[in-house]
Design a protein around this motif. Structure first.
Motif, PDB file in Angstrom:
ATOM      1  N   ARG A   1     -11.946  -2.188   0.808  1.00  0.00           N
ATOM      2  CA  ARG A   1     -11.532  -1.359   1.933  1.00  0.00           C
ATOM      3  C   ARG A   1     -12.635  -0.361   2.311  1.00  0.00           C
TER       4      ARG A   1
ATOM      5  N   ALA B   1      -6.984  -3.696   3.549  1.00  0.00           N
ATOM      6  CA  ALA B   1      -8.082  -4.601   3.240  1.00  0.00           C
ATOM      7  C   ALA B   1      -7.537  -5.996   3.106  1.00  0.00           C
TER       8      ALA B   1
ATOM      9  N   ASP C   1      -2.605  -8.277   4.281  1.00  0.00           N
ATOM     10  CA  ASP C   1      -3.056  -6.940   3.911  1.00  0.00           C
ATOM     11  C   ASP C   1      -2.754  -6.693   2.440  1.00  0.00           C
TER      12      ASP C   1
END
Length: 367
Positions: A254, A268, A276
């Motif tokens: 991320r 991320a 996600d």
């Protein structure tokens, strides 16, 4: 650039006169030792232990210290008489693919420069042969009193030579790797791959020594008579922490994507199915699980558990008994005449309520 060694490359029966030039330079900042009280320089002097006096460079020679501590003098003539065919020659012994060379063997790098016009033709021949073969040359050479191993390759239009450590100078890897059996999950490998892809490539020319730049800035500030430089931010303490590896990898992906401007950093992707990834510390999961277990009753088939039912029934019985006792005490305390009158009135009244019917038997039982 100043040459540090003159000799020739021996390529079969071909001899190529060359000059050896350092290919690298050291930019690290060096400091002098000083006396802290007055700033005076601290110098080391070469003193003979037997005569207890300082000697000049011309008086200094070489010696080998034996196991018993005695010194055996070694002269330059002794070294020159040794049968070293590579004393002034870089002798090529083989041509091998570049991937055969372990990077652990890499040492100092040099440029080989053609020494004079006659050396231009054989120099160019060797350079082009190395390019076309896509191989590197393994050679022996002598420098600074010892024989060394080298690797010749082409850099731009120049033949470069990397000094190589001898194979027996590379230490074994035993006892260095972790001695515990560690298993890595596929999900962890996927996140590691995603992090590697996110960090991506780098322009090597863009890398520079931040510490050296900070030292130079600090020195310039002191020379100009300025105040102290701003202290560097304290580094985060990360040693010895037990972390959730998955959470750390997800956070790294991320942060890397956010730094590259590929996202806001709120989520991320795991790099595999595009979902996600949520970061949750191990401690948080455990505390949440404990909290859920203690606060909510177990559900079986959408109904409350048996323990809950039993608890509810016990509470109801206790409440009924308490009400009955209270009613019994009140009835016993009241006069018998009043009780009889109330009972007669209740019988005559039509449409007696269910509550009155339930209360009357309890009163008789008390009587």
């Amino acid at each position: 650039m100043r040459s540090i060694w003159n000799g020739a490359i021996s390529f079969g029966l071909v001899s190529i006169p060359i000059k050896l030039v350092n290919a690298t330079e050291n930019h690290s900042i060096s400091f002098r030792q000083i006396h802290t009280e007055d700033g005076g320089r601290i110098r080391y002097r070469k003193v003979c232990e037997l005569e207890d006096r300082e000697v000049t460079t011309a008086e200094i020679g070489k010696g080998y210290e034996d196991a018993d501590g005695s010194i055996i003098p070694i002269t330059e003539d002794d070294l020159a008489a040794l049968p070293i065919p590579t004393a002034k020659t870089i002798e090529i012994v083989a041509f091998v693919p570049a991937d055969r060379i372990d990077p652990l063997q890499m040492d100092t790098a040099y440029y080989l420069s053609a020494n004079g016009v006659p050396a231009a033709k054989p120099y160019t021949l060797l350079r082009e042969a190395l390019k076309r073969s896509q191989k590197v040359a393994i050679a022996k050479f002598a420098l600074r009193g010892r024989e060394r191993l080298g690797m010749l390759r082409v850099v731009d239009d120049v033949i470069a030579m990397h000094g190589l450590l001898w194979p027996d100078e590379i230490r074994a890897t035993e006892s260095v790797a972790p001695d515990t059996d560690v298993k890595v999950r596929e999900a962890e490998l996927d996140l590691a791959d995603a992090l590697m892809d996110t960090l991506g490539d780098v322009d090597m020319d863009s890398l520079h020594d931040d510490y050296r730049a900070a030292v130079e800035e600090m020195i310039a500030t002191k020379v100009e008579g300025g105040g102290a430089t701003a202290p560097a931010p304290a580094a985060e303490a990360g040693g010895g922490k037990v972390i959730d590896l998955m959470a750390a990898l997800e956070s790294s992906v991320r942060a890397a994507r956010s730094a590259r401007g590929e996202g806001s950093g709120a989520g991320a992707k795991d790099g595999k199915d595009g979902k996600d990834a949520e970061v949750t510390a191990l401690t948080s999961r455990r505390s949440t699980a404990r909290k859920s277990t203690s606060s909510a009753p177990k559900q079986v088939g959408g109904k409350k558990s048996t323990a809950t039912k039993a608890s509810t029934k016990s509470g109801a019985r206790a409440a009924t008994k308490s009400t009955a006792k209270t009613a019994a005490k009140s009835t016993a305390a009241a006069p018998k005449k009043s009780t009889a009158k109330k009972t007669t009135t209740a019988k005559k009244t039509s449409g007696t309520s269910a509550t009155a019917k339930k209360t009357t038997p309890r009163k008789r039982a008390s009587a």
